[in-house]
Design a protein around this motif. Structure first.
Motif, PDB file in Angstrom:
ATOM      1  N   ALA A  37     -10.248   1.604   6.558  1.00 44.94           N
ATOM      2  CA  ALA A  37      -9.766   0.925   5.348  1.00 44.94           C
ATOM      3  C   ALA A  37     -10.657   1.263   4.156  1.00 44.94           C
ATOM      4  O   ALA A  37     -10.161   1.515   3.044  1.00 44.94           O
ATOM      5  CB  ALA A  37      -9.727  -0.578   5.575  1.00 44.94           C
ATOM      6  N   ARG A  38     -11.959   1.298   4.385  1.00 45.40           N
ATOM      7  CA  ARG A  38     -12.889   1.649   3.309  1.00 45.40           C
ATOM      8  C   ARG A  38     -12.663   3.095   2.852  1.00 45.40           C
ATOM      9  O   ARG A  38     -12.587   3.382   1.645  1.00 45.40           O
ATOM     10  CB  ARG A  38     -14.333   1.456   3.813  1.00 45.40           C
ATOM     11  N   ILE A  39     -12.518   4.003   3.816  1.00 46.44           N
ATOM     12  CA  ILE A  39     -12.337   5.418   3.486  1.00 46.44           C
ATOM     13  C   ILE A  39     -10.985   5.656   2.815  1.00 46.44           C
ATOM     14  O   ILE A  39     -10.896   6.339   1.782  1.00 46.44           O
ATOM     15  CB  ILE A  39     -12.480   6.275   4.762  1.00 46.44           C
ATOM     16  N   THR A  70      -9.106   3.569   1.204  1.00 52.66           N
ATOM     17  CA  THR A  70      -9.074   2.948  -0.119  1.00 52.66           C
ATOM     18  C   THR A  70      -9.775   3.840  -1.150  1.00 52.66           C
ATOM     19  O   THR A  70      -9.295   4.011  -2.275  1.00 52.66           O
ATOM     20  CB  THR A  70      -9.737   1.558  -0.077  1.00 52.66           C
ATOM     21  N   ALA A  71     -10.894   4.437  -0.756  1.00 53.41           N
ATOM     22  CA  ALA A  71     -11.609   5.331  -1.660  1.00 53.41           C
ATOM     23  C   ALA A  71     -10.828   6.618  -1.916  1.00 53.41           C
ATOM     24  O   ALA A  71     -10.878   7.169  -3.028  1.00 53.41           O
ATOM     25  CB  ALA A  71     -12.982   5.663  -1.084  1.00 53.41           C
ATOM     26  N   SER A 127       0.823  -1.206   0.000  1.00 52.65           N
ATOM     27  CA  SER A 127       0.000   0.000   0.000  1.00 52.65           C
ATOM     28  C   SER A 127       0.862   1.262   0.000  1.00 52.65           C
ATOM     29  O   SER A 127       1.964   1.270   0.559  1.00 52.65           O
ATOM     30  CB  SER A 127      -0.891   0.009   1.246  1.00 52.65           C
ATOM     31  N   ASP A 137     -12.044  -1.303   9.891  1.00 48.28           N
ATOM     32  CA  ASP A 137     -12.889  -1.538   8.709  1.00 48.28           C
ATOM     33  C   ASP A 137     -13.321  -0.214   8.084  1.00 48.28           C
ATOM     34  O   ASP A 137     -13.270  -0.034   6.858  1.00 48.28           O
ATOM     35  CB  ASP A 137     -14.135  -2.339   9.109  1.00 48.28           C
ATOM     36  N   ARG A 138     -13.764   0.704   8.917  1.00 51.64           N
ATOM     37  CA  ARG A 138     -14.227   2.004   8.428  1.00 51.64           C
ATOM     38  C   ARG A 138     -13.089   2.761   7.737  1.00 51.64           C
ATOM     39  O   ARG A 138     -13.247   3.284   6.631  1.00 51.64           O
ATOM     40  CB  ARG A 138     -14.776   2.830   9.592  1.00 51.64           C
ATOM     41  N   ARG A 150      -5.602  -4.697   6.830  1.00 50.30           N
ATOM     42  CA  ARG A 150      -6.636  -4.480   5.818  1.00 50.30           C
ATOM     43  C   ARG A 150      -6.105  -3.739   4.592  1.00 50.30           C
ATOM     44  O   ARG A 150      -6.554  -3.984   3.471  1.00 50.30           O
ATOM     45  CB  ARG A 150      -7.810  -3.729   6.439  1.00 50.30           C
ATOM     46  N   LEU A 151      -5.173  -2.812   4.805  1.00 51.02           N
ATOM     47  CA  LEU A 151      -4.632  -2.039   3.688  1.00 51.02           C
ATOM     48  C   LEU A 151      -3.381  -2.673   3.078  1.00 51.02           C
ATOM     49  O   LEU A 151      -2.949  -2.253   2.008  1.00 51.02           O
ATOM     50  CB  LEU A 151      -4.270  -0.629   4.163  1.00 51.02           C
ATOM     51  N   GLU A 211     -19.677  10.421   6.711  1.00 49.86           N
ATOM     52  CA  GLU A 211     -20.245   9.297   7.449  1.00 49.86           C
ATOM     53  C   GLU A 211     -21.404   9.840   8.289  1.00 49.86           C
ATOM     54  O   GLU A 211     -21.296  10.887   8.925  1.00 49.86           O
ATOM     55  CB  GLU A 211     -19.184   8.667   8.352  1.00 49.86           C
TER      56      GLU A 211
END
Length: 263
Positions: free
Chosen positions: A251-253, A255-256, A30, A248-249, A77-78, A195
């Motif tokens: 990693a999603r943010i 990644t976007a 990453s 989780d939150r 996660r990343l 969010e």
């Protein structure tokens, strides 16, 4: 112990003391790089717990509660390189310049730290040499290697904050901190505020400066890297479930945001 005696003293860290830092995902692919300056609460055996009971070291004054587990989970996660500093911020605060009055605080949130009272210059230098210097040298080595390999780097300083300080409740679930360079901070602040369930502070509950902070001015701004300091409220990440949920939150943010930040 006088300065002259310390010139010939053994290293602060003994064979039974843990390493200064732990690296997670050393071969991570990453662009994100995660720094956790206040992840640990260890005290070198030679410092005899700084004269404090364990209950004080377990408080927010001793470390950033929950940030070690959150950083590890986010690193996984990343697939991001991450470093976790082992020793208590009361021994030496690795997010402080060496001239900061809170580098080795004599008092923290109304708690007197006996082991930090009236330290000799050599005693202070011993802690700097044993912990602060090697920790930041390892970060420098990683950032140098990434630059040499022309790898993009998005630097995230991971921290947590106490829900209540000096009798004042702090309403934020998280805070986005920055100094002069707001590029990554602006993007993350907007993403977190999008969010539906978060109250997010803009340079709250702390503000960054070159006299009070180390990582942002030195590793971020000093290298011209995209960077941000993230603060998460400690009651939200005090257990494994909370740490995983925030990982989780984030990693999603993250990644976007990655293509936006690197575009």
């Amino acid at each position: 112990m006088a300065d002259a005696d310390l010139r010939h003293a053994p290293s602060l860290l003994g064979a039974d003391d843990p390493p200064v830092f732990a690296i997670h995902r050393p071969q991570g692919t990453s662009p994100y790089v995660l720094l956790a300056d206040h992840a640990g609460q260890c005290v070198p055996h030679a410092l005899r717990a700084l004269g404090l009971p364990q209950a004080e070291l377990d408080r927010h004054i001793g470390w950033d509660i929950g940030i070690a587990g959150t950083t590890r989970a986010l690193s996984e996660r990343l697939d991001a390189w991450a470093i976790e500093q082992t020793y208590s911020r009361l021994v030496i605060d690795c997010n402080r310049p060496l001239t900061s009055p809170t580098l080795m605080p004599e008092t923290s949130d109304h708690t007197v730290v006996p082991g930090n009272a009236a330290l000799y210059a050599a005693e202070r230098q011993q802690r700097i040499d044993a912990i602060h210097t090697p920790y930041h040298a390892r970060i420098d080595d990683e950032l140098d290697a990434r630059r040499a390999a022309s790898r993009p780097t998005l630097l995230v300083m991971m921290h947590s904050f106490t829900p209540r300080m000096n009798g004042v409740e702090r309403p934020w679930h998280a805070g986005v901190l920055y100094h002069r360079d707001t590029r990554m901070a602006d993007a993350l602040l907007h993403a977190l505020r999008d969010e539906d369930d978060l109250v997010v502070g803009d340079n709250q509950p702390y503000a960054v400066s070159s006299t009070s902070d180390y990582a942002v001015p030195v590793h971020g701004e000093g290298r011209g890297l995209l960077h941000v300091e993230l603060e998460i409220r400690q009651d939200l990440i005090a257990d494994t479930a909370g740490q995983r949920a925030w990982a989780d939150r984030l990693a999603r943010i993250f990644t976007a945001l990655q293509p936006v930040l690197l575009g």
